[in-house]
Design an enzyme around this catalytic site. Structure first.
Site, PDB file in Angstrom:
ATOM      1  N   LYS A 175       0.865  -1.187   0.000  1.00 27.44           N
ATOM      2  CA  LYS A 175       0.000   0.000   0.000  1.00 27.44           C
ATOM      3  C   LYS A 175       0.898   1.232   0.000  1.00 27.44           C
ATOM      4  O   LYS A 175       1.512   1.561   1.009  1.00 27.44           O
ATOM      5  CB  LYS A 175      -0.927   0.043   1.217  1.00 27.44           C
ATOM      6  CG  LYS A 175      -2.049   1.063   0.963  1.00 27.44           C
ATOM      7  CD  LYS A 175      -2.686   1.619   2.201  1.00 27.44           C
ATOM      8  CE  LYS A 175      -1.894   2.710   2.858  1.00 27.44           C
ATOM      9  NZ  LYS A 175      -1.739   3.947   2.062  1.00 27.44           N
ATOM     10  N   GLU A 251      10.098   1.405  10.539  1.00 28.77           N
ATOM     11  CA  GLU A 251      11.112   2.432  10.246  1.00 28.77           C
ATOM     12  C   GLU A 251      10.400   3.768  10.357  1.00 28.77           C
ATOM     13  O   GLU A 251       9.579   4.121   9.511  1.00 28.77           O
ATOM     14  CB  GLU A 251      11.701   2.202   8.854  1.00 28.77           C
ATOM     15  CG  GLU A 251      12.465   0.886   8.795  1.00 28.77           C
ATOM     16  CD  GLU A 251      13.260   0.666   7.511  1.00 28.77           C
ATOM     17  OE1 GLU A 251      13.063   1.405   6.547  1.00 28.77           O
ATOM     18  OE2 GLU A 251      14.070  -0.267   7.501  1.00 28.77           O
ATOM     19  N   CYS A 285      13.534  11.318   6.482  1.00 24.87           N
ATOM     20  CA  CYS A 285      13.582  10.854   7.871  1.00 24.87           C
ATOM     21  C   CYS A 285      14.976  11.045   8.453  1.00 24.87           C
ATOM     22  O   CYS A 285      15.142  11.258   9.655  1.00 24.87           O
ATOM     23  CB  CYS A 285      13.197   9.385   7.944  1.00 24.87           C
ATOM     24  SG  CYS A 285      14.154   8.357   6.813  1.00 24.87           S
ATOM     25  N   GLU A 379       9.883  16.485  14.982  1.00 25.90           N
ATOM     26  CA  GLU A 379      10.232  16.226  13.584  1.00 25.90           C
ATOM     27  C   GLU A 379       9.390  17.139  12.699  1.00 25.90           C
ATOM     28  O   GLU A 379       8.175  16.973  12.607  1.00 25.90           O
ATOM     29  CB  GLU A 379       9.970  14.762  13.212  1.00 25.90           C
ATOM     30  CG  GLU A 379      10.432  14.461  11.807  1.00 25.90           C
ATOM     31  CD  GLU A 379      10.087  13.065  11.305  1.00 25.90           C
ATOM     32  OE1 GLU A 379       8.972  12.592  11.581  1.00 25.90           O
ATOM     33  OE2 GLU A 379      10.940  12.467  10.626  1.00 25.90           O
TER      34      GLU A 379
HETATM   35  P1  NAD Z   1       2.398   8.335   7.797  1.00 27.57           P
HETATM   36  O1  NAD Z   1       2.682   7.563   9.020  1.00 27.57           O
HETATM   37  O2  NAD Z   1       1.378   9.407   7.825  1.00 27.57           O
HETATM   38  O3  NAD Z   1       1.938   7.361   6.613  1.00 27.57           O
HETATM   39  C1  NAD Z   1       2.749   6.308   6.145  1.00 27.57           C
HETATM   40  C2  NAD Z   1       1.876   5.245   5.517  1.00 27.57           C
HETATM   41  O4  NAD Z   1       1.061   4.655   6.526  1.00 27.57           O
HETATM   42  C3  NAD Z   1       0.920   5.755   4.446  1.00 27.57           C
HETATM   43  O5  NAD Z   1       0.866   4.792   3.416  1.00 27.57           O
HETATM   44  C4  NAD Z   1      -0.400   5.841   5.198  1.00 27.57           C
HETATM   45  O6  NAD Z   1      -1.528   5.715   4.362  1.00 27.57           O
HETATM   46  C5  NAD Z   1      -0.290   4.651   6.116  1.00 27.57           C
HETATM   47  N1  NAD Z   1      -1.102   4.715   7.342  1.00 27.57           N
HETATM   48  C6  NAD Z   1      -1.434   5.807   8.063  1.00 27.57           C
HETATM   49  N2  NAD Z   1      -2.177   5.440   9.141  1.00 27.57           N
HETATM   50  C7  NAD Z   1      -2.311   4.092   9.087  1.00 27.57           C
HETATM   51  C8  NAD Z   1      -2.970   3.121   9.892  1.00 27.57           C
HETATM   52  N3  NAD Z   1      -3.657   3.466  10.989  1.00 27.57           N
HETATM   53  N4  NAD Z   1      -2.895   1.825   9.538  1.00 27.57           N
HETATM   54  C9  NAD Z   1      -2.205   1.451   8.444  1.00 27.57           C
HETATM   55  N5  NAD Z   1      -1.580   2.320   7.626  1.00 27.57           N
HETATM   56  C10 NAD Z   1      -1.617   3.629   7.940  1.00 27.57           C
HETATM   57  O7  NAD Z   1       3.811   8.896   7.310  1.00 27.57           O
HETATM   58  P2  NAD Z   1       4.105   9.864   6.071  1.00 27.57           P
HETATM   59  O8  NAD Z   1       3.622  11.226   6.403  1.00 27.57           O
HETATM   60  O9  NAD Z   1       3.633   9.222   4.811  1.00 27.57           O
HETATM   61  O10 NAD Z   1       5.694   9.828   6.025  1.00 27.57           O
HETATM   62  C11 NAD Z   1       6.507  10.691   6.759  1.00 27.57           C
HETATM   63  C12 NAD Z   1       7.076   9.995   7.976  1.00 27.57           C
HETATM   64  O11 NAD Z   1       7.786   8.831   7.578  1.00 27.57           O
HETATM   65  C13 NAD Z   1       8.081  10.832   8.727  1.00 27.57           C
HETATM   66  O12 NAD Z   1       7.851  10.699  10.110  1.00 27.57           O
HETATM   67  C14 NAD Z   1       9.401  10.206   8.342  1.00 27.57           C
HETATM   68  O13 NAD Z   1      10.456  10.409   9.266  1.00 27.57           O
HETATM   69  C15 NAD Z   1       9.046   8.779   8.226  1.00 27.57           C
HETATM   70  N6  NAD Z   1      10.025   8.064   7.404  1.00 27.57           N
HETATM   71  C16 NAD Z   1      10.868   7.164   8.002  1.00 27.57           C
HETATM   72  C17 NAD Z   1      11.820   6.501   7.250  1.00 27.57           C
HETATM   73  C18 NAD Z   1      12.755   5.496   7.860  1.00 27.57           C
HETATM   74  O14 NAD Z   1      13.385   4.765   7.110  1.00 27.57           O
HETATM   75  N7  NAD Z   1      12.864   5.419   9.173  1.00 27.57           N
HETATM   76  C19 NAD Z   1      11.907   6.763   5.878  1.00 27.57           C
HETATM   77  C20 NAD Z   1      11.044   7.678   5.309  1.00 27.57           C
HETATM   78  C21 NAD Z   1      10.092   8.327   6.081  1.00 27.57           C
END
Ligand code: NAD
Length: 477
Positions: A175, A251, A285, A379
């Site tokens: 997804k 992650e 991130c 963040e």
């Molecule tokens: P997010 O958590 O809002 O969403 C990530 C994904 O999770 C999306 O596909 C979203 O639809 C899905 N999602 C959201 N709520 C959910 C739920 N309750 N159940 C299942 N799926 C759900 O994050 P974002 O805004 O897309 O990304 C930014 C974040 O990602 C930042 O915090 C960043 O630091 C982190 N990030 C971490 C890494 C790493 O490798 N550690 C890499 C890239 C981004």
């Protein structure tokens, strides 16, 4: 609007069961540019059922590493051939400069190639025992993997999950983030063109809560959940996974510290520090959003750093010369812009940056904020860096570790002893010395504290995407 992106389920590109769809918006034009199937629980169920069938009855887990590897390399070839199409999809979905998006497609293809080869060449432990027995390890595919991805490096982070999962013989339901659906559907199409059997790589679009994302995390037929996204979402997913005791790899967010010591090569430190916070408009991130500089070089560093930030070419992501584009969505732009308002309230000094046109926040450098400022603690996930002086090495380490996150840190020094000492003292999953963003896909990748649970990369991905099994045999009759 003629451009459409469907789910890819069981080898066919389809719409949603209930016909629902949504627009994906180009953050530079701020106009919708494509129509995307909007999945819910029923679509997630269909995709998991397809992946389950492909795992339990299909050829994929039984093909062997060489044949799976051949098909995965074919997929990587197709990705490279269609680099422009994939890059444009990510660029239009989230505003990434096209040149950087093209580079990301190369790294995405490399993810696929690396894990195909890694699985094929991997060795396993054999343990001769004094008792006349012999123990060895088998790594058996876990089953159906649900991969849930964020929007900041869409294709690159999706392939980082999919590649090891597939190489070890699992089937996958991906997804993508709702802001960046397009490249995932293209990837699903290419996987079929490469000859991956139906049901091996399924793509379901949709949101998280009460949508396709949540449905996947609660599904009893899912054997692994690999998630990249916000720390808060990670906790929700961990709770959902606990219902079925499904193993999760998380992650999550970061608030990377970047330490510049007085003995560092100043030009090198400035150029990497600019890259560390302003690449991808700070939506990384791993961003070096807390920059600590030894007091004796603080003013010189700051002057060079601000100049370099101002020299970045901000503008249309489709212009080849652009280095810095808009933020990924209106919602995210509003969040990041809100932190600009805090600068003055918290007593900080804006050295350069601020609002740009449309959904652009320009490369922003802030000083004179205390350790408890929200800009230092939270963040932001945007192009705002707080620069703070320090006096001693011990103080620098303490400042760096003063965060609930622990994804990564950077340090710049020409003192070898200090480089090792400080690397050891930093609470982070990855430490870069005199560089940033360089990856070896064999190395562990992940974070401590609020930055996540588990590690992926090389053997660490194998441990997660397989069920390691011990076999103990009597050797001496
Ligand atoms: P997010 O958590 O809002 O969403 C990530 C994904 O999770 C999306 O596909 C979203 O639809 C899905 N999602 C959201 N709520 C959910 C739920 N309750 N159940 C299942 N799926 C759900 O994050 P974002 O805004 O897309 O990304 C930014 C974040 O990602 C930042 O915090 C960043 O630091 C982190 N990030 C971490 C890494 C790493 O490798 N550690 C890499 C890239 C981004």
């Amino acid at each position: 609007m003629t451009t459409q992106f469907g789910h890819v389920i069981d080898g066919v590109e389809v719409g949603s069961v209930d016909g629902a769809a949504f627009d994906t918006v180009d953050p530079w034009t701020r106009q919708p540019w494509a129509r995307v199937a909007l999945g819910g629980r029923l679509d997630a169920d269909r995709a998991v059922a397809a992946a389950r069938r492909a795992f339990d009855e299909g050829p994929w887990p039984r093909l062997g590493f060489a044949e799976r590897g051949r098909l995965l390399h074919r997929l990587a070839d197709l990705m490279e051939e269609r680099r422009d199409e994939l890059a444009l999809a990510d660029s239009r979905d989230m505003g990434k400069p096209l040149a950087q998006a093209r580079h990301d497609v190369g790294r995405s293809a490399q993810n696929i190639r690396f894990f195909a080869d890694h699985a094929r060449l991997a060795t396993a432990d054999t343990l001769p025992m004094d008792s006349g027995h012999h123990a060895y390890t088998r790594y058996e595919a876990a089953g159906v993997v649900a991969a849930i991805a964020p929007w900041n490096f869409p294709l690159m982070l999706e392939t980082w999950k999919i590649a090891p999962a597939l190489a070890w013989g699992n089937t996958v339901v991906l997804k993508p983030a709702e802001d960046t659906p397009a490249s995932a559907t293209i990837l699903g199409r290419l996987a079929l063109e490469a000859g991956l059997p139906p049901g091996v790589l399924n793509i379901v679009h949709g949101y998280g809560p009460d949508s396709a994302g949540q449905a996947l995390t609660e599904h009893p037929d899912v054997d692994r959940i690999t998630f990249t996204g916000e720390s808060g979402t990670g906790k929700i997913i961990a709770r959902a996974a606990a219902g079925n005791l499904t193993p999760v790899s998380l992650e999550l967010g970061g608030k990377g510290a970047n330490l510049v010591f007085e003995d560092a090569d100043l030009a090198n430190a400035i150029s990497w520090s600019v890259e560390a916070i302003f690449r991808n408009a700070g939506q990384v991130c791993l961003a070096g959003s807390r920059l600590y500089v030894q007091r004796s070089i603080y003013e010189d560093f700051l002057a060079g750093f601000v100049d370099a930030a101002e020299a970045l070419r901000v503008g249309d992501p489709r212009d080849e010369a652009t280095q810095f584009g808009p933020l990924a969505s209106e919602e995210h732009y509003r969040k990041v812009a809100g932190y600009l308002d805090l600068i003055e309230q918290e007593g900080g000094k804006l050295r350069t940056g601020g609002l740009g046109d449309g959904w652009v926040v320009r490369p922003t450098v802030v000083t004179d904020l205390g350790a408890d400022s929200r800009l230092v603690r939270e963040e932001i996930f945007g192009p705002i860096v707080v620069v703070t002086p320090f006096d001693t090495e011990a103080e620098a380490v303490a400042l760096a570790n003063d965060t609930p996150y622990g994804l990564n840190a950077m340090l710049f020094t020409d003192n070898l002893h200090r480089a090792h000492r400080v690397s050891a003292a930093l609470d982070a999953g990855t430490v870069w010395v005199n560089c940033f963003f360089i990856r070896d896909l064999r190395a562990p990748f992940g974070g401590v504290g609020e930055s996540g649970i588990g590690r992926e990369g090389g053997n660490f991905s194998r441990e997660f995407f397989t069920e390691p099994k011990a076999v103990i045999m009597q050797v001496d009759a």
